[in-house]
Design an enzyme around this catalytic site. Sequence first.
Site, PDB file in Angstrom:
ATOM      1  N   ASP A 117       2.468  -7.020  10.732  1.00 50.11           N
ATOM      2  CA  ASP A 117       3.416  -6.778  11.824  1.00 50.11           C
ATOM      3  C   ASP A 117       3.148  -7.714  12.998  1.00 50.11           C
ATOM      4  O   ASP A 117       4.088  -8.207  13.634  1.00 50.11           O
ATOM      5  CB  ASP A 117       3.311  -5.323  12.297  1.00 50.11           C
ATOM      6  CG  ASP A 117       3.979  -4.343  11.337  1.00 50.11           C
ATOM      7  OD1 ASP A 117       4.765  -4.810  10.484  1.00 50.11           O
ATOM      8  OD2 ASP A 117       3.705  -3.139  11.439  1.00 50.11           O
ATOM      9  N   ASP A 171      -1.863  -3.641  12.699  1.00 51.03           N
ATOM     10  CA  ASP A 171      -1.313  -4.123  11.427  1.00 51.03           C
ATOM     11  C   ASP A 171      -1.141  -5.639  11.500  1.00 51.03           C
ATOM     12  O   ASP A 171      -0.298  -6.136  12.248  1.00 51.03           O
ATOM     13  CB  ASP A 171       0.030  -3.453  11.142  1.00 51.03           C
ATOM     14  CG  ASP A 171       0.559  -3.777   9.758  1.00 51.03           C
ATOM     15  OD1 ASP A 171       0.921  -4.964   9.524  1.00 51.03           O
ATOM     16  OD2 ASP A 171       0.610  -2.875   8.905  1.00 51.03           O
ATOM     17  N   THR A 184      -0.923   7.537  -1.142  1.00 52.71           N
ATOM     18  CA  THR A 184      -2.181   7.407  -1.883  1.00 52.71           C
ATOM     19  C   THR A 184      -3.063   6.282  -1.364  1.00 52.71           C
ATOM     20  O   THR A 184      -4.252   6.240  -1.672  1.00 52.71           O
ATOM     21  CB  THR A 184      -1.913   7.153  -3.365  1.00 52.71           C
ATOM     22  OG1 THR A 184      -1.263   5.874  -3.520  1.00 52.71           O
ATOM     23  CG2 THR A 184      -1.008   8.233  -3.944  1.00 52.71           C
ATOM     24  N   ARG A 216       0.830  -1.194   0.000  1.00 50.25           N
ATOM     25  CA  ARG A 216       0.000   0.000   0.000  1.00 50.25           C
ATOM     26  C   ARG A 216       0.865   1.245   0.000  1.00 50.25           C
ATOM     27  O   ARG A 216       1.660   1.457   0.916  1.00 50.25           O
ATOM     28  CB  ARG A 216      -0.939  -0.007   1.219  1.00 50.25           C
ATOM     29  CG  ARG A 216      -1.940   1.129   1.219  1.00 50.25           C
ATOM     30  CD  ARG A 216      -2.994   0.939   2.290  1.00 50.25           C
ATOM     31  NE  ARG A 216      -2.446   0.972   3.638  1.00 50.25           N
ATOM     32  CZ  ARG A 216      -3.198   0.957   4.735  1.00 50.25           C
ATOM     33  NH1 ARG A 216      -4.516   0.886   4.635  1.00 50.25           N
ATOM     34  NH2 ARG A 216      -2.635   0.986   5.920  1.00 50.25           N
TER      35      ARG A 216
END
Length: 209
Positions: free
Chosen positions: A203, A200, A108, A104
């Site tokens: 992670d 996340d 943006t 990602r």
Amino acid sequence: MDDVVLIDHPLVQHKLTLLRRKDTSTNDFRRLLNEISTLMAYEVLHDIPMHPITIETPLETMTANVIDGKKVVFASILRAGTGIVDGMLTVVPGARVGHIGLYRDPKTLIAVEYYFKMPGDLAERDVVVVDPMLATGHSAVAAVERIKEYSPRSIKFVCLLTCPQGIEALHSAHPDVPIFTAAVDRELDENGYIVPGIGDAGDRIFGTT
């Protein structure tokens, strides 16, 4: 919420609650994600095609149904999708596995592809795209779009968590692809993370920051 299957079995929801906690260790997070994915596979694959074979029981010959696991493809969106694939392979060990590398863009939030590898003859296979999070939906939309280039027999999308924005994004682009999830959370925050969420997923699976 058409074509969104919420897997709300008590065992799934119990393990999801434990997984969400911020103090859950990396080892426990992996274990819980594996267990949830295995449980979700039962619902995701409820309509998997079967065919009859002849077998010998201790008492007589009979005809019974089996699945063709080799016709199933688990397409993992890297890197976090591997956490779901491992659990699903527990119940369908003969399935093929494909990988889609997407990251990602931090500015943006658009998905950028860097790797794509799928089994051959997708036109004869059922593809289950997996990623723990369906957040902005950009990665899911891009992954499904690429897989559709090979005209698979069917496509499903499986995630641990999603939110209204992610559902809308995927269904706007691919209204024919059903979504299977263990939870629909409230919304996205300003950084594109699902809240309350789990943080996340990559992670937490791999112990990175």
